[in-house]
Design an enzyme around this catalytic site. Structure first.
Site, PDB file in Angstrom:
ATOM      1  N   GLU A   1       0.842  -1.207   0.000  1.00  0.00           N
ATOM      2  CA  GLU A   1       0.000   0.000   0.000  1.00  0.00           C
ATOM      3  C   GLU A   1       0.879   1.259   0.000  1.00  0.00           C
ATOM      4  O   GLU A   1       0.486   2.304  -0.505  1.00  0.00           O
ATOM      5  CB  GLU A   1      -0.953   0.008   1.206  1.00  0.00           C
ATOM      6  CG  GLU A   1      -2.114   0.984   1.029  1.00  0.00           C
ATOM      7  CD  GLU A   1      -3.179   0.899   2.110  1.00  0.00           C
ATOM      8  OE1 GLU A   1      -2.891   1.274   3.258  1.00  0.00           O
ATOM      9  OE2 GLU A   1      -4.307   0.465   1.811  1.00  0.00           O
TER      10      GLU A   1
ATOM     11  N   HIS B   1       6.149 -26.726   2.968  1.00  0.00           N
ATOM     12  CA  HIS B   1       5.241 -27.773   2.495  1.00  0.00           C
ATOM     13  C   HIS B   1       4.160 -27.186   1.592  1.00  0.00           C
ATOM     14  O   HIS B   1       3.129 -27.811   1.366  1.00  0.00           O
ATOM     15  CB  HIS B   1       4.603 -28.472   3.695  1.00  0.00           C
ATOM     16  CG  HIS B   1       5.631 -29.061   4.617  1.00  0.00           C
ATOM     17  ND1 HIS B   1       6.254 -30.260   4.354  1.00  0.00           N
ATOM     18  CD2 HIS B   1       6.191 -28.577   5.751  1.00  0.00           C
ATOM     19  CE1 HIS B   1       7.135 -30.509   5.324  1.00  0.00           C
ATOM     20  NE2 HIS B   1       7.119 -29.497   6.173  1.00  0.00           N
TER      21      HIS B   1
ATOM     22  N   LYS C   1     -13.883   1.945  -3.970  1.00  0.00           N
ATOM     23  CA  LYS C   1     -14.939   2.178  -2.971  1.00  0.00           C
ATOM     24  C   LYS C   1     -16.124   2.883  -3.624  1.00  0.00           C
ATOM     25  O   LYS C   1     -17.280   2.564  -3.351  1.00  0.00           O
ATOM     26  CB  LYS C   1     -14.390   3.038  -1.826  1.00  0.00           C
ATOM     27  CG  LYS C   1     -13.272   2.375  -1.041  1.00  0.00           C
ATOM     28  CD  LYS C   1     -12.750   3.283   0.068  1.00  0.00           C
ATOM     29  CE  LYS C   1     -11.501   2.720   0.716  1.00  0.00           C
ATOM     30  NZ  LYS C   1     -10.843   3.642   1.635  1.00  0.00           N
TER      31      LYS C   1
HETATM   32  O1  F6P Z   1      -8.779   1.594   2.211  1.00  0.00           O
HETATM   33  C1  F6P Z   1      -7.457   1.570   2.667  1.00  0.00           C
HETATM   34  C2  F6P Z   1      -7.370   2.155   4.050  1.00  0.00           C
HETATM   35  O2  F6P Z   1      -7.583   3.508   4.009  1.00  0.00           O
HETATM   36  C3  F6P Z   1      -6.036   1.839   4.709  1.00  0.00           C
HETATM   37  O3  F6P Z   1      -5.044   2.698   4.345  1.00  0.00           O
HETATM   38  C4  F6P Z   1      -6.416   1.896   6.153  1.00  0.00           C
HETATM   39  O4  F6P Z   1      -5.467   1.290   6.980  1.00  0.00           O
HETATM   40  C5  F6P Z   1      -7.744   1.170   6.125  1.00  0.00           C
HETATM   41  O5  F6P Z   1      -8.332   1.568   4.918  1.00  0.00           O
HETATM   42  C6  F6P Z   1      -8.660   1.457   7.263  1.00  0.00           C
HETATM   43  O6  F6P Z   1      -8.978   2.811   7.356  1.00  0.00           O
HETATM   44  P1  F6P Z   1      -9.677   3.409   8.629  1.00  0.00           P
HETATM   45  O7  F6P Z   1      -8.779   3.214   9.781  1.00  0.00           O
HETATM   46  O8  F6P Z   1      -9.895   4.859   8.316  1.00  0.00           O
HETATM   47  O9  F6P Z   1     -10.977   2.684   8.832  1.00  0.00           O
END
Ligand code: F6P
Length: 547
Positions: free
Chosen positions: A357, A388, A507
């Protein structure tokens, strides 16, 4: 000038050509002092790079590349609260979370270390209330199960550390069980909730943004479960059964968590760098605040080493440069993380987010597309289990893979002989595998003339990282080592490791598809997605008709 056009890069390319063909067995044969030359030690760690396909000159030129890319000034910018996350105009100050009390680090006029200590104090008070059975659920009984609801950085780090340091759980808090729930489809909650007593279960909603749908969907399901079981008003359930760990207090309040049960972090803590903050509350609940602080101390020691040690002996710099060497100059684009210690079972999954990421980028800081490779595909598993599973590919596949072997030197000190023998067995396997991967079957006297399918080419490079023992301090240092390694590589590649725009669009598309799935008009769909949606609608209709 783009990095791949610079003299340091071009020289490395030239130097790598003959080394691409060289075999590690010949390098070891030619130099009896290879280990002395290419292994490094610092504090309680040993870093062995001698099984990497490097020579003195390669290392020298990699250091030149780091210098040319202004690595030292970049490290200073990172530590001085500069806005190194330029696409979001933010600093990346996870190191401030592990600074000892009393240090001062100013960010936008405020001393962040003082703020950090304040938030840790609030966390400590809540942790102690829970551990001392003073936090009570809706029927007056003390809490015995804590469920962390979070995803990505709000889960992977705390889960990995809780798993790794289970043995540090003090006897007086062994009655507390800590669970982790992430999956958006609800399957983890579906499995877990029937095993829990709602009256004695506390949920931590861990979300930096407090807007992640995965987490909010799970939190809503958990609250409905509590409401149905307790028949209590929602205000009481919110108050007695939920804590929020977040950088968005208004959103947490709007959801229902009262301010006094909110633990705060800041926008300068990236999600995947947040286990050191209040996001680490499950760790503190599991091993106690004292051990949690030792984890921070270990990371802080690594921070100081990263900031102060010369590039030539600097662990995160060396680890980062080895990756650059393999990826950009030896054309190796797969990276296996292989801990030889079951307690580090979650470490590869944690690193998948940290590395991919952070550095899974193809646009530089100036917004231009880049022409060289960045983060490789990274995966892993406990090494002895992976033997394995996928080691066949490492030994005889067509894909070059670089490996990180990670193991404590000492384990089960004071435990039974059987367990100590198991540790020796694990060490023997760890060393056997890195040896065989490097040298191939030339090292085996009984493999001469074996048929081709029994042949081992070798020449897969690896790093071995040894910790004196696995404890809160060394684990803290190990995690910080990889955090900084990621930063080092980002500087060489001229990319921003602290944003993650690549996860945003999916998203939005999902939100629109939710409408389509519910029968509403969505975006114009491609034929594949349209067909998949149609299948779901037909199945759902079929089930409803039969019902
Ligand atoms: O969608 C990726 C992300 O933004 C990550 O970088 C982050 O760790 C995760 O989602 C969770 O985000 P949040 O803590 O804002 O729920």
């Amino acid at each position: 000038m783009a990095v791949e056009k610079t003299s340091a890069w071009l020289e490395l390319q030239q130097h790598a050509e003959p080394l691409k063909e060289r075999h590690l067995k010949d390098m070891f044969q030619a130099d009896a002092k290879r280990f002395e030359r290419f292994s490094f030690s610092f504090d309680k760690y040993l870093l062995d790079l001698s099984k990497q396909r490097i020579d003195d000159k390669a290392l020298e030129k990699l250091i030149d590349l780091a210098q040319q890319q202004q690595l030292k000034p970049w490290i200073e910018r990172l530590f001085s609260a500069d806005k190194v996350n330029d696409s979001e105009q933010r600093a990346a100050l996870h190191m401030a979370l592990r600074q000892p009390e009393g240090r001062v680090l100013r960010h936008e006029g405020e001393d962040v270390v003082a703020g950090v200590q304040c938030s840790l104090m609030k966390m400590q008070q809540l942790v102690e209330r829970i551990q001392q059975a003073q936090w009570r659920g809706y029927d007056g009984r003390p809490i015995s199960n804590i469920v962390n609801i979070g995803v990505g950085g709000s889960s992977l780090g705390p889960l990995m550390v809780c798993d790794a340091l289970e043995q540090y759980c003090p006897a007086e808090v062994r009655h507390l069980n800590v669970h982790f729930v992430s999956s958006m489809d609800g399957s983890e909650l579906e499995k877990l909730l029937p095993k829990l007593d709602p009256a004695t279960t506390l949920f931590i909603v861990a979300s930096k943004t407090f807007s992640t749908v995965d987490t909010l969907a799970n939190a809503n399901t958990a609250r409905e479960w509590l409401l149905a079981a307790s028949k209590q008003p929602i205000e009481l359930i919110n108050q007695q059964h939920f804590i929020a760990a977040t950088a968005s207090p208004a959103a947490a309040k709007a959801w229902g968590v009262p301010e006094r049960h909110q633990l705060l972090l800041w926008d300068w803590v990236g999600g995947r760098y947040s286990l050191w903050s209040v996001i680490g509350m499950p760790i503190a609940l599991k091993i106690g605040m004292g051990q949690f602080r030792k984890l921070l101390d270990g990371a802080h020691k690594m921070d100081e080493h990263f900031r102060e040690a010369p590039l030539e002996n600097n662990f995160p710099v060396l680890l980062g440069l080895m990756g650059v060497w393999n990826i950009n100059f030896l054309d190796i684009h797969a990276h296996a993380i292989l801990p030889y210690d079951g307690r580090l079972a979650q470490f590869p999954a944690y690193l998948e987010q940290l590395e991919m990421e952070s550095n899974g980028k193809s646009v530089n800081r100036a917004g231009q597309r880049i022409d060289y490779r960045t983060c490789p595909v990274l995966w892993g598993q406990v090494g002895s289990n992976a033997q394995h599973a996928f080691y066949q590919l490492l030994h005889q596949g067509t894909e070059p893979v670089m490996c990180d072997f990670i193991t404590p030197a000492v384990r089960y000190d004071g435990d039974g002989a059987e367990l100590q023998e198991q540790h020796q067995l694990s060490l023997a396997n760890c060393f056997a595998q890195s040896r065989l991967l490097a040298l191939g079957d030339s090292m085996l006297s009984d493999n001469e003339g074996a048929s081709s399918y029994k042949h081992y080419d070798g020449n897969q490079p690896s790093t071995t990282l040894m910790l004196e023992a696995l404890c809160p301090e060394t684990l803290g240092g190990l995690i910080a080592l990889y955090e900084h390694k990621v930063f080092v590589q980002s500087v060489i590649w001229e990319i921003n490791p602290f944003d993650q725009w690549g996860v945003e669009q999916g998203k939005k598309v999902a939100t629109s598809l939710l409408t389509t799935l519910a029968g509403g008009a969505g975006d114009n769909l491609d034929a594949s997605t349209e067909g998949l949606v149609r299948f779901i609608q037909e199945q759902t209709r079929g089930v409803t008709d039969e019902g």
